[in-house]
Design a protein around this motif. Structure first.
Motif: not given
Lengths: 299, 299
Positions: B276-299
Motif C-alpha cells: 500500500i501507497g506510502k509503504i511501497a513508496t518508502f520501500r522503493q526509495w530505501l531499497l533503491g538507495l541501498v542498491q545504488k550505493e552498492e553499485q557505486e562501491f563496486n565500481q
DNA sequence: TATTTATCATTACTTTAACTAATGTGACTT
DNA sequence: AAGTCACATTAGTTAAAGTAATGATAAATA
C-alpha cells in the motif's frame, strides 16, 4: 487494543457516500442535514484527511473517500447479514412468511398446526401479500411466490404440480345437466384475476371459438371458489387450492381435462440464507409435507 | 434502509466475548464494568436474544453469541485494516519508521534528505527504539530490524551484506604499531552489546585462545564508534554503520579479515501492508538507495 | 458453615456525544 | 440581481453512554 474509528460516524459517511448528498443521507437516517455534516466532519478529523470534495451544488468523494466507502459498504453488508443470520439460527422466535392470500386461506393456514406440533419453539408469522415482487422485504424471512420459478437473487423450491380444473357445487351439477364442455356455454363462469384461463381451457377441450368471458370476476381465487361452493357458477380452480373443498364434497370436479399453466407455488428465500437454521427447518417441513400428501394421493 | 444493530454496543460485545469477561473488557475499553454490562444488555435487547450465559464466576457465550462473535471479530478486523490502509494510501501525511538508534544516527538520518527531495509531500517520523520485538506497534508503519530476517507476520527486505571489521582512528594506528591481529592483544578493545564479537573475530584469524573481553562496553555501536573516532581503542564495526566514518577518514580499517554474522538490517512491514501507497513508496526509495550505493562501491 | 471474593446486574445520577434549529456561505439558476 | 440549493457553523437541547454505589450470586477459602 485496536484503535477503531468512531463507528456511528462511519454509518453517516457510508450513507452520505452512497447518496453523494448529506441531505439525502440525513433523510435516510432520519436526522437533520447538520447531523450528517457533523458526523462526517468528526470522521474526517479522526482520520486526518478529507473524504469528500464539497462543491457548491455537488458532493464528490476524494480518492481516499471512494476507496474507504467501497470497503465500508462491504463491511456494513457483512454486518447486516451476520445480524440477520443471527435472528434465524436460533430455533426460538418467529419466522415471518409472506403468502398470497388465497394460498394462505385454502392451503397454508389449515396445515400450520402440523408445524406447531413439530416445532413448538418456533412461531410462524403470516403476512398475506398480493404483490409478489418485493414481498421478500426486510421483515420477511421466506415467501410463497406464484409464478414460473425464475426470480433473481432468490432460491425457489416448487411445491406442487399444478393444473386448473372446472369445479362446481354438487347441487348445481345435479340441477344443471352438464354432460360435456359445450354445456358450460349456458352456465355462469366464475373468474379470478388469472386472465384468459377459461378461454385457454375451452381451447384445450376443442372449443376455441368460445372466449368464456361471461360471469363475475373476483380479486382472489379463494373468493371465486367460495362463490362456487355457494352454487353461483363454475370455477376454474387450481388443483392445490381446491383440494380440501373437493375432499370435503363442497365442490366437485366436472370434467377430466386439466389446463396446465407452467406456473406453480414456490417456497422462496434469499439466495444466501437457504441453509440457515429456521429457514432450513421451515423448508424441510413444507417440502416434506407436500411430498407426503402427494404420496398419499397416489396410493 | 438496512437496520443495523447499535454499533458501539457491538464493540463492547466483541471485546467482552474475546475476554469472556465484562471486567476485562471494561479495562480494555477504558470504561467501567457497568458500562460494558449496559452496552451488552442493549445489544441483547436489540437482537432479542441472549449472547452470554452469565454464571457466577464465569461468563460464556451462547451458541448464537459464539457465532456472532466470530463474524464480528472478522468484521472489526477488516474495518481496522481498511482504516489503517486509508492513512497509508495518500502520499500526504507522515509515515512512522522505527529504527534502531545506531542505524538511525550512522546511516538512516544522513540519507533522509534524499527522500525529502524525491517525496516532498510525505513526511517521515523517526522513532528510535532499542527493542526489536514489538516495535512494529500501532503507531509505527514500517521498521528497521536487525537480525536473521525471520520474524512471523511481517515482510522483511534485507538491506545490505554485512560484516564486522576492526577499525580505529588513523592517529592511533600511526602510533600503536599494529601489524598483525596478535598485536591487538596490547590494545584497548571497544565493545558494543553484540556479545562475543571480538572473540569470534579472533577465532576467525586463528587466535582462538584470546577472548577479547577487555575494554569498555557501550550500549550502542554508535557510541563505540564514537570512542574509536576519538582514539580510545579498536572497535569491531559493522561495515554499513562505519562506512561514512571510513569514507571521511575518521576511521580506518586495519585488517582485511571480516567476520560474517548471518545478521543484517532489514526493512520490515506488516505482511498485508507491503503494497500500500506510502509503504511501497518508502520501500522503493530505501531499497533503491541501498542498491545504488552498492553499485557505486563496486565500481 | 460462615466468610470472603469475584463477577455481573441494577439504580440513580452525571457526563459526553449526538442531534437540532437557526443562520451563514458560496455558487449556480433564472 | 434575486432566488435557490446544498453544505458549514454556532449555540443550545436531547439522548446516549458512562459512573458510582450497591445488590445478588455462587465459588473459593478459612
Amino acid at each position: 487494543m485496536r484503535k477503531l474509528p468512531p463507528l456511528n460516524a462511519l454509518k453517516s459517511f457510508e450513507v452520505a457516500a452512497r447518496h453523494l448528498s448529506f441531505t439525502k443521507a440525513a433523510e435516510e437516517l432520519f436526522v437533520t442535514q447538520a447531523a450528517v455534516s457533523h458526523q462526517v466532519k468528526a470522521l474526517e478529523d479522526f482520520l486526518e484527511l478529507k473524504l469528500f470534495i464539497r462543491r457548491n451544488r455537488s458532493l464528490l468523494l476524494t480518492e481516499e473517500g471512494q476507496e474507504y466507502y467501497l470497503e465500508l459498504r462491504d463491511i456494513f453488508e457483512q454486518l447486516a447479514q451476520a445480524t440477520d443470520k443471527l435472528r434465524l439460527v436460533s430455533e426460538r422466535g418467529a419466522l415471518t412468511v409472506s403468502v398470497p392470500p388465497s394460498f394462505a386461506i385454502l392451503w397454508f393456514v389449515p396445515r400450520l398446526s402440523s408445524f406447531r406440533e413439530e416445532h413448538p419453539d418456533m412461531d410462524i408469522r403470516i403476512k398475506a401479500v398480493d404483490e409478489i415482487s418485493g414481498s421478500l422485504t426486510d421483515d420477511v424471512d421466506v415467501a410463497i411466490y406464484y409464478g414460473d420459478g425464475r426470480w433473481p437473487g432468490v432460491k425457489a423450491y416448487q411445491l406442487h404440480e399444478e393444473y386448473l380444473w372446472p369445479v362446481c357445487s354438487p347441487l348445481l351439477l345435479d340441477k344443471a345437466n352438464i354432460q360435456e364442455p359445450i354445456d358450460l356455454f349456458k352456465q355462469t363462469l366464475l373468474h379470478d384475476e388469472t386472465r384468459n384461463a377459461w378461454k385457454d381451457w375451452f381451447q384445450l377441450v376443442g372449443l376455441p371459438q368460445y372466449k368464456g368471458d361471461n360471469g363475475p370476476v373476483f380479486s382472489h381465487s379463494s373468493l371465486a371458489l367460495q362463490a362456487a361452493v355457494h352454487g353461483q357458477g363454475i370455477a376454474l380452480a387450481n388443483n392445490v387450492l381446491v383440494k380440501s373443498e373437493i375432499d370435503s364434497g363442497h365442490l366437485v370436479r366436472i370434467f377430466p381435462q386439466a389446463l396446465q399453466r407452467n406456473k406453480a407455488f414456490y417456497l422462496v428465500c434469499r439466495d444466501n440464507q437457504a441453509e440457515i437454521g429456521k429457514i432450513a427447518t421451515f423448508r424441510q417441513w413444507l417440502l416434506g409435507l407436500v411430498q407426503k400428501e402427494e404420496q398419499e394421493f397416489n396410493q
